[in-house]
Each structure stands twice: as structure tokens, then as C-alpha cells.
Design an enzyme around this catalytic site. Structure first.
Site, PDB file in Angstrom:
ATOM      1  N   CYS A 266       0.841  -1.200   0.000  1.00  0.00           N
ATOM      2  CA  CYS A 266       0.000   0.000   0.000  1.00  0.00           C
ATOM      3  C   CYS A 266       0.876   1.251   0.000  1.00  0.00           C
ATOM      4  O   CYS A 266       1.547   1.534  -0.972  1.00  0.00           O
ATOM      5  CB  CYS A 266      -0.962  -0.056   1.189  1.00  0.00           C
ATOM      6  SG  CYS A 266      -2.359   1.062   1.003  1.00  0.00           S
TER       7      CYS A 266
ATOM      8  N   HIS B 227      -3.469  -5.602   1.147  1.00  0.00           N
ATOM      9  CA  HIS B 227      -2.770  -5.804   2.427  1.00  0.00           C
ATOM     10  C   HIS B 227      -2.705  -7.286   2.800  1.00  0.00           C
ATOM     11  O   HIS B 227      -3.637  -7.795   3.414  1.00  0.00           O
ATOM     12  CB  HIS B 227      -3.517  -5.072   3.543  1.00  0.00           C
ATOM     13  CG  HIS B 227      -3.391  -3.589   3.479  1.00  0.00           C
ATOM     14  ND1 HIS B 227      -2.423  -2.903   4.174  1.00  0.00           N
ATOM     15  CD2 HIS B 227      -4.111  -2.659   2.813  1.00  0.00           C
ATOM     16  CE1 HIS B 227      -2.552  -1.602   3.934  1.00  0.00           C
ATOM     17  NE2 HIS B 227      -3.567  -1.422   3.114  1.00  0.00           N
TER      18      HIS B 227
ATOM     19  N   GLU C 162      -1.152  -8.610   5.181  1.00  0.00           N
ATOM     20  CA  GLU C 162      -1.173  -8.780   6.648  1.00  0.00           C
ATOM     21  C   GLU C 162      -2.610  -8.753   7.178  1.00  0.00           C
ATOM     22  O   GLU C 162      -2.854  -9.167   8.304  1.00  0.00           O
ATOM     23  CB  GLU C 162      -0.303  -7.710   7.320  1.00  0.00           C
ATOM     24  CG  GLU C 162      -0.918  -6.320   7.484  1.00  0.00           C
ATOM     25  CD  GLU C 162      -0.892  -5.473   6.210  1.00  0.00           C
ATOM     26  OE1 GLU C 162      -0.536  -6.013   5.135  1.00  0.00           O
ATOM     27  OE2 GLU C 162      -1.237  -4.273   6.288  1.00  0.00           O
TER      28      GLU C 162
END
Lengths: 734, 232
Positions: free
Chosen positions: B86, B201, B203
Site C-alpha cells: 500500500c 494488504h 497482513e
């Protein structure tokens, strides 16, 4: 403000004549301009709650979970962890300057949570606007959402839930109620206090400028007049600085050398210095020459009143000041010693070698209490006479349903919340839009469910019942996912309290709110009152917004709203009464804002909460959704369409008794929930429902590609779920 | 092996990355402050999401001048592994470490939602645990993720596409392009293959409780690659 003398200045800043007299007697002399400014903000409606304090004492402070009551934000303690939360209004700033008004609202509420020593982990916002056909309302609507996204996304605290409602009553005076929730180990919480003579008062964060001067006394504590000159009272937000301030403050608190901390929000330095001194039982001496300023030539009263954003005040143990200041410098923030703690009991302000204010801290933080006369508004008797016979039953239920599904207050909020980062922090395990939002606490088995609730139309029709219903709905919403309601924060939005009919609404609502919270055993741990929500056309609908937090014991079991497979049995829990008053159906389809609103049966509500919590715990439910606006029909639509792949359902309402079809479909009786279970779990569901005393009806089964609603032989609705989904999701998309 | 998560002022997914690496995947992970040039002997550097330096001027435009980025650039030039997620991807393009630019989303708004991605290339240290053409679910949250590349370089860059936005069935088309990216690009690798930039993302999709575990395979691929040293 050019001639700075006595009474006229006091009046200009919103102080009353008798307040000025009291100041004279406290000080025993004529106040300085800086002192007048300080009293005006501390005693303003926004900071001092003069019209509401007496009534706030009614609210219960105890509950099933041990409450945590603090200066700025309260909370509950569960499993050794403090869950801190608070809701606050930023209505007038947002009406005047939507983007910055909303943005700084977020910033302010985050700092409130930070000030308790907790890490902010989620924001919610309850928003009310005029209809979007009105150009100004649309501008405010867009600006507020943009402001929340602008600030909230950058600051790194997810915006996970909330509400958006549009009613003509909010045209000219929107409501922007923002809530933040934080967590911290119980023993890590700090207080907003200054203590220990010789300890330092340290100013951290942004520089002080002229923005927001009088924000709380002038902007938030008066009605909007015809002449609009209030824009300079709105503050400007910088979420990047706030993000750094969060990290730096938590790092500073971790050193163990910070004695007290308070955000500088409304009333800035005045509020932080006086309240820290008062709650520490001490005094402070501040030298304004040391305050980091953004502009030159600021007067002492301007420095004391400025509401520049992203600032905090710390009381730091002597000997550790350098260590603390270094932390803030590392994050690129200001960090300056501006004064120290004195055992004088006074707030003493020096400027260029002279004392410009010297006020007993306790007196400054004891605003007057007003309980003006109140009177039941005349409109109430006229609008609470709705009779079912006065409207014809619809000839085409499909048209009505599609109209409602795509109406502004019932359609999906997805286009709004997808503009907010609702995932950052990786704690949002039940995402917005799928039902009740649930956050995990890393390393724990349990989770936190959050919601905001209030139906302003109900409150307009009956402030007392409406407030009770707001509490009941919030609790129902939490228990639908399996969470036990644990604590409430309230944001009470009303008109001008000096007008008897508005004040009556306020007192009725707070009594209703208090009764419901007490009955459910949910403490009200924090809150905010916002008066003067009026515009030249009239007052807003009274809106006591409830922010509620619940605990899900086993987060893996938390249930969402959508139908997850075919052949599930669909069950309606609770009793459907012949109620249509206050419903969105009546308002949107028949254009009547009439009551009485649905009656609240507190024991039934409580029993339903217990049943839902039990059913989730026993892993009986596949889905659950509480019934609220739009009634059973909207709950069916939502359960069908919220999952990624929409799923059909067929129900028959014949078993619900001899009630008119539009009431069955769209009535908003409380105490109800729609659940789905696998066939083999039905017996257990029935057994628990009987034990707890909640009526239940098996109304249908999931499957297929259509939403089909029948009543006996009569087919009321048969619509493809894909069509319903696109109607539901499209409306706020613009 | 050791991961380093860079912390710029304004990073807000730094802790999320740190948590997934150190707690979920249990690998050695350290934070690296933006003002430091010492990469602490890390084997893979993660530039996390957020709003570095407030994203003032342009997303990632200021972060590229930070001391840590000098070190990251050198590290990358020496073949070190770098993942920009990002805002981290934006920083890498601003710094010229990855080609292209990330323009404001078509529609101009911030978008936070689950997206499906098609794995275009599994011959990289970041994707070797995926199968080619596999569809994975990883969310996005950004306002400037519209990948742009000068037409002159388009042909060349096509080989470097790692992920493309698609439907749940793997269809790559305009209907499943959330931000207007050229060729639905969601993530690219460097020419040498040691640097990955992606807008989604991973994560946020590394645990079952969050609704998808697909993202964790990005990090697991790196670990596996490191262990086998099969990349040259």
C-alpha cells in the site's frame, strides 16, 4: 472584542449577568480579560453542562461488569483489561464546515481516549443529515463523510460502525456524533490530574494558533442565528500529527513518569490546566511565554481559549522531564515545559512577567447548575393518534418493498463505510455490513461488540419511549451476535434548553434512558450533551444517541446476519404487535410522521437478549439479526443479501396471527429477532425459547434465488435476491 | 531469517505487519525507525501501509527522502528482498525502486474492501507458494492505488505483474477493477524479482479469524525461499 472591559466582554463570550456576579464574588475583584475568557469556556454548556448536570446524576453507574468512571472517558473492566469508550458531538462545527468539523470531531474523541492512557482501537459515528435533495444537506453529508475518511484513515484507527440517517428535521443542523474505544491493561490507565508540588506541566503536540477560539462557548453553546459568522470558530485538523501524538503519548506513559495527562480539546489550555489542577487537588502555574505558538502577537486570552488541535498537556515527575520531551521530539512534535504544579489550589497564568489570571481551580471547574422550567410540547397530542384504518393496505407489496429497500434510511451503508478504513489494526473480525461489528483483543478468547443506536423519529414522537427503545435496540443488536451488553456512552442531542418544550424533551429522554439502562443492568460510563441544535426553522428531532459496548465470551462463536446455506429453518423470535406508528414504512410510503411509536417492553427485551446470548453460546444459530427499522421484511432482505453470495428464502406469515399484512411486514415492534438454524438444532432452540419465555414462530426456509413472502395462500412478495441486493446497495452510492 | 518493518511517522500498518510476522508466523522481526540507516541485518524489509509523513504533497513523496530509504535502496540494489504494501508500494514507486506511479483511484475516493486477486506469476520469492492463475482474497484500503505506467514501458512491465484484481472466479475485467489500475494491476515485482510492491494488504488476510489466510502465503513464500535459497 476590541474594548476589553468587564461585563460587556463577559456577555460577548456568552456569560450571563448572574455568572459575572458570581465571578466577582469568587475573585473578590474585577476579573481580567483572560479570566473572563477562562470562565466563559469552563462554564459554557459544552464544557460545564450547566443545564444537564443535575439530570445526568439519574443515570446508573453500576452494572454486571465493573465500571470505570473517569474524567473524560469511562469504560468497563473485563479480564483485567480496561475497555474505555466515549461518544461526543461535533454538530455545529460540522454544519458550518463539514469536512474539518467532522475531522476534528474524530481527532478530539481519539484524544479523549488517549488521555485515559488507553490505545484507541476503533471509532464509530452516528450521523444525521437533512435529505440529500436539499443542496446544502447534500454538501454537509458529503463533507462530513469526507472529513471522517480524511482524518480517520490517516490516523490509523479503524472506523468500524455507526449510523447514517436522513430526516428533514436535521436540515440546517446536522448531527455528527463520534465515538472512540480504546483498551489498556487496567493498571496502565492514567488520570487527568496535576499533583506534587514542583512537578512539571509539559505541553506536547501541535503549536497553538488562533483557530477554534470560542469553539465551545460560542459555536457549541448557542443556536445558529440568521447571520452566520462562525466559521473562524471551527478548528483545522491534522491527522498525521495526531497519529504521531498517539504513539508519542503512549510511549511517554510507558515510562511510568507521567503523573497525569489531559487532551486539549474544547476550551484548550483553560480546560486542561484547570481540570488537571482541580482533580489533583492542587494548583498550577503556567507561563504563557513558553507556549509554542503558530502565530505572532497572540493575546493571553487567545492562547488560553484556542482550540488548536492535536495538543495534550502532561504532568511529569520532576527529574524525568527531558526524557519525556525527547520522546515527543523524536516524533517531530512540540514538547515544552510551560509551568509547574503549586500547592496553591489556583490556576495562575503569567504572561510577559505579569499575572494575567489567578483563579481557584475548584471554583473554575464548578459551573452553575440551571434547571429552567419545562413544558410538554403541544405537538405531541396531535401526532400520536395514528389509526391503521386511515391508510389503505398496499395493493402491490413488491413495489413497496423495493421502494423501502432503496430508501435513504434503510438501504445499505456500504457505500459510506467502504470509504473508511475499517480494518486497520487487524482486529475487526466481524466486518461492518455483515451484522454486529466485533473486534478481537489479540491474545484473548473473548471479543468486543460495538454499536450505536437511536431512532430520532421515535424520540420526536415520545422522547421517553424513544430513548428507552434506543437502549433496547442497541442491546438487541449486540446480543444478536452473542455479545452481552456491558456499558453505554450517550450523546444527547437536543434543542435550546432555555425553551421549555425542548427542555421537557431532554428530561423525558434522560429519564427513559436511565430507566432502560438500570433495568438491563448496563452502566452509563461516559457521555456528552449537545444543546442548542436548532436553526431558524426550528429544532431537531431529540436524539439521545446510544453507544453500546458488549463482550462476546468466545469470539469464534459470534454470529453474523446473513443466511449461510440452503435449507436452514428461519425462525422469528418475539411478538409482533399491531404497531405501525413511527415506522419507516409509514413515513416513506404514506408520508406520515405519526405515532405512537412502538412500545418498549423492558422485561421482554431483556429476556430476548438472554435467549440470543444463550443460543450463540450453545452454537445453535447459523445467523441472527435484530428487527428494527423496516421490520421483518427488511430483516429478511438483509439476511438474504449481506453475504457475498445472496441466498433466497421462502416464508409464510400465516402463523403470526390475524394482523394486517403491512404491519406484519413493516411494523417495527421491539423485542424481536430473525434467526436461522439447521434442522437438527430446532429442538434446542425451541427448548431455550420456552425456558426463557420468548415466543417463537418457524416462518420458513432458506434456499433458491428469490425472496418469497406468503401469507397462507396469498403471495405477497416474490423477488430475485440479486435484484434486491442491487437495490439495497445502490441507493447511497451516488 | 529476519524481517524488518520500517516505521515512518504516519505508518499505520507497521504494527499489523509486525504482529503477523512475529506472532502469527513466529519469525524474527524488528522495527526499523525511518531516521536510521542501519537495517539491523534484516533479510527482508517490509515497507508497511499508512500515511507516511501524512502523505502530504503526494502519497509516499516525502518518505523517499528519509535516511532509511537510502539504506533500503542500497539493500535492494544488492538483491535484498523488499516488500512494499500500500503506502509502502507508493514509496517504492516514488523512490524509483519500482516502475510506474500510483494515481488517485478512479472515482477519487478511498476504498476499503475485500478484493480478489489473480496470481500472475509464482516464480518469485513472494509468490512461490501460490499456483499460477490462483485466485486469492486480500483486502485493499487506499485512495491512490490506480497503477499507471508510461506506454513506452508497458510491454516490458507486463512480465513483472504479480497480482491482478479479478472476480471471485478469476475474471480480470473492468468490472473487477476497484481503482482504475492499468491492466488491473494490484502488485508488481522488480525486473530482478527481489522487490514486490502491492496495494492489497496481505497482513490483513493472514488469519482465519479475519476471513482469509491467503495473505500469509506472501510472507511464507519469502521464508521458504530464504530457507531454500533457490532464487539467484
Amino acid at each position: 472584542m476590541e474594548v476589553m472591559n468587564g461585563e460587556s466582554v463577559a456577555k460577548e463570550l456568552g456569560l450571563r449577568e448572574e455568572e459575572y456576579e458570581r465571578i466577582l464574588s469568587i475573585l473578590g475583584r474585577v476579573p481580567t480579560p483572560t479570566e473572563i475568557a477562562m470562565f466563559s469556556v469552563e462554564w459554557s454548556e459544552h464544557c460545564g453542562y450547566p443545564h444537564s448536570r443535575k439530570w445526568l446524576e439519574l443515570l446508573p453507574r453500576e452494572g454486571k461488569f465493573s465500571p470505570l468512571l473517569g474524567e473524560d472517558a469511562g469504560g468497563i473492566v473485563y479480564d483485567g483489561l480496561a475497555v474505555v469508550f466515549k461518544m461526543e458531538s461535533h454538530n455545529h462545527p460540522s454544519q458550518v464546515e463539514p469536512k474539518q468539523g467532522a475531522a476534528t470531531g474524530i481527532g478530539g474523541i481519539i484524544r479523549d481516549i488517549l488521555g485515559s492512557g488507553a490505545r484507541p482501537i476503533a471509532c464509530l459515528d452516528s450521523l444525521h443529515f437533512g435529505p440529500r435533495e436539499d443542496e446544502r444537506s447534500l454538501y454537509v453529508y458529503r463533507g462530513v463523510i469526507e472529513g471522517i475518511a480524511f482524518y480517520g484513515n490517516c490516523v490509523g484507527v479503524p472506523t468500524v460502525a455507526g449510523e447514517v440517517y436522513l430526516y428533514p428535521a436535521f436540515q440546517g443542523n446536522c448531527l455528527v456524533n463520534v465515538m472512540c474505544l480504546g483498551i489498556a491493561p487496567r493498571e496502565k490507565l492514567t488520570q487527568a490530574k496535576a499533583q506534587g508540588e514542583g512537578n512539571y506541566i509539559i505541553y506536547v503536540g501541535n503549536k497553538t494558533g488562533r483557530d477554534g477560539i470560542g469553539g465551545c462557548s460560542i459555536l457549541a453553546s448557542q443556536e445558529f442565528g440568521v447571520k452566520e459568522e462562525k466559521r473562524p470558530s471551527v478548528q483545522i485538523g491534522d491527522p498525521f500529527t495526531e497519529k504521531c501524538l498517539i504513539e508519542a503519548t503512549l510511549e511517554a506513559l510507558d515510562t511510568g513518569h507521567v503523573i497525569g495527562v489531559k487532551d486539549m480539546g474544547a476550551a484548550g489550555l483553560t480546560c486542561s490546566t484547570s481540570e488537571m489542577a482541580a482533580s489533583g487537588g492542587s494548583g498550577v502555574e503556567i507561563n504563557l511565554d513558553l507556549v509554542p505558538l503558530r502565530e505572532e502577537g497572540m493575546e493571553p486570552w487567545e492562547i488560553m481559549m484556542s482550540e488548536s488541535q492535536e495538543r495534550m498537556l502532561l504532568c511529569v515527575e520532576r527529574g524525568y522531564e527531558k526524557k519525556i520531551i525527547q520522546i515527543f521530539h523524536k516524533w517531530g512534535l512540540e514538547g515544552e515545559i510551560i509551568g509547574e504544579v503549586k500547592n496553591t489550589g489556583k490556576v495562575t497564568i503569567k504572561y510577559q512577567g505579569e499575572i494575567v489570571a489567578d483563579i481557584p481551580a475548584l471554583e473554575l471547574t464548578k459551573p452553575p447548575v440551571y434547571t429552567p422550567s419545562r413544558e410538554k410540547p403541544l405537538y405531541l397530542d396531535e401526532i400520536n393518534n395514528f389509526s391503521l384504518h386511515s391508510i389503505p393496505p398496499p395493493s402491490n407489496y413488491e413495489e413497496v418493498l423495493l421502494h423501502l429497500v432503496s430508501s435513504e434510511n434503510l438501504s445499505s451503508r456500504h457505500p459510506v463505510f467502504e470509504q473508511y478504513d475499517h480494518m486497520v489494526g487487524i482486529n475487526t473480525v466481524r466486518l461492518p455490513g455483515l451484522g454486529t461489528v466485533v473486534l478481537r483483543v489479540k491474545g484473548k478468547k473473548w471479543g468486543i461488540a460495538v454499536t450505536t443506536d437511536c431512532n430520532p423519529l421515535y424520540c420526536y414522537l415520545s422522547p421517553r419511549e424513544g430513548a428507552k427503545m434506543a437502549v433496547a435496540e442497541a442491546a438487541r443488536n449486540l446480543s444478536a451476535c452473542g455479545a452481552r451488553p456491558a456499558g453505554v456512552t450517550d450523546c444527547l442531542n437536543f434543542g435550546n434548553p432555555e425553551k421549555p418544550d425542548r427542555y421537557w424533551q431532554f428530561v423525558e429522554a434522560i429519564e427513559g434512558l436511565s430507566e432502560a439502562c438500570r433495568f438491563f443492568g448496563i452502566p452509563v460510563v461516559s457521555g456528552n450533551v449537545s444543546f442548542y441544535n436548532e436553526n431558524p426553522q426550528g429544532t431537531i428531532f431529540p436524539t439521545p444517541t446510544i453507544g453500546m459496548v458488549g463482550i462476546v465470551e468466545e469470539i469464534e462463536k459470534a454470529v453474523t446476519a446473513g443466511f449461510k446455506e440452503d435449507d436452514l429453518i428461519v425462525v422469528l423470535l418475539g411478538e409482533t404487535k399491531e404497531e405501525l406508528g413511527g415506522s419507516e414504512y409509514l413515513r416513506v410510503i404514506h408520508h406520515r410522521e405519526e405515532g405512537p411509536p412502538p412500545q418498549v417492553d423492558l422485561p421482554k427485551e431483556k429476556a430476548l437478549q438472554e435467549l440470543l446470548i444463550t443460543l450463540v453460546k450453545e452454537e445453535i444459530l447459523s445467523s441472527a439479526i435484530d428487527l428494527s427499522e423496516g421490520g421483518l421484511a427488511l430483516a429478511l432482505v438483509e439476511s438474504s443479501v449481506v453475504e457475498e453470495n445472496p441466498r433466497g428464502v421462502m416464508v409464510d406469515l400465516d402463523c403470526l396471527g390475524d394482523i394486517r399484512e403491512d404491519v406484519l411486514l413493516f411494523g417495527e415492534s421491539g423485542g424481536r429477532a430473525l434467526v436461522s438454524v439447521r434442522g437438527e438444532s430446532l429442538n434446542s432452540l425451541q427448548r431455550f425459547a420456552r425456558e426463557i419465555g420468548i415466543p417463537y414462530q418457524v416462518i420458513g426456509k432458506t434456499g433458491g434465488e428469490k425472496l418469497i413472502i406468503k401469507k397462507g395462500e396469498k403471495l405477497l412478495v416474490s423477488l430475485p435476491v440479486e435484484e434486491l441486493k442491487s437495490c439495497w446497495e445502490g441507493s447511497l452510492g451516488e | 531469517m529476519r524481517f524488518g518493518v520500517v516505521v515512518f511517522p504516519g505508518s499505520n500498518c507497521d504494527y499489523d505487519c509486525y504482529y503477523v510476522l512475529s506472532q502469527v508466523l513466529e519469525v524474527d522481526t524488528v522495527f526499523i525507525w525511518h531516521g536510521d540507516k542501519d537495517l539491523k541485518d534484516c533479510d527482508c524489509i517490509v515497507l508497511p501501509g499508512g500515511f507516511s509523513y501524512g502523505d502530504y504533497l503526494r502519497a509516499g513523496a516525502i518518505a523517499r527522502f528519509s535516511p532509511v530509504m537510502e539504506a533500503v535502496k542500497e539493500f535492494a540494489e544488492d538483491g535484498g528482498l523488499v516488500i512494499g504494501i500500500c503506502n509502502g508500494f507508493q514509496v517504492l514507486t516514488e523512490a524509483g525502486i519500482l516502475p510506474g506511479a500510483l494515481l488517485p483511484n478512479k472515482g477519487g475516493r478511498f476504498i476499503c474492501r475485500q478484493t480478489y486477486l489473480r496470481v500472475e506469476n509464482n516464480q518469485t520469492p513472494f509468490t512461490l507458494l501460490f499456483t499460477p492463475g490462483e485466485v486469492v482474497k486480500i483486502p485493499i484500503a487506499h485512495q491512490q492505488g490506480n497503477f499507471f505506467i508510461d506506454p513506452l514501458y508497458q510491454e516490458e512491465i507486463k512480465k513483472q505483474i504479480a497480482f491482478r484484481y479479478c472476480s471471485s472466479q478469476g475474471e480480470v475485467d473492468a468490472n473487477h477493477n476497484p481503482n482504475g489500475s492499468w491492466e488491473n494491476v494490484a502488485g508488481i515485482i522488480s525486473k530482478e524479482g527481489n522487490i514486490l510492491g502491492m496495494m492489497p494488504h496481505p497482513e490483513r488476510a493472514a488469519e482465519k479469524i479475519l476471513g482469509s489466510e491467503d495473505g500469509r502465503r506472501v510472507f511464507l513464500s519469502v521464508i521458504k525461499w530464504w530457507e531454500e535459497k533457490r532464487w539467484k
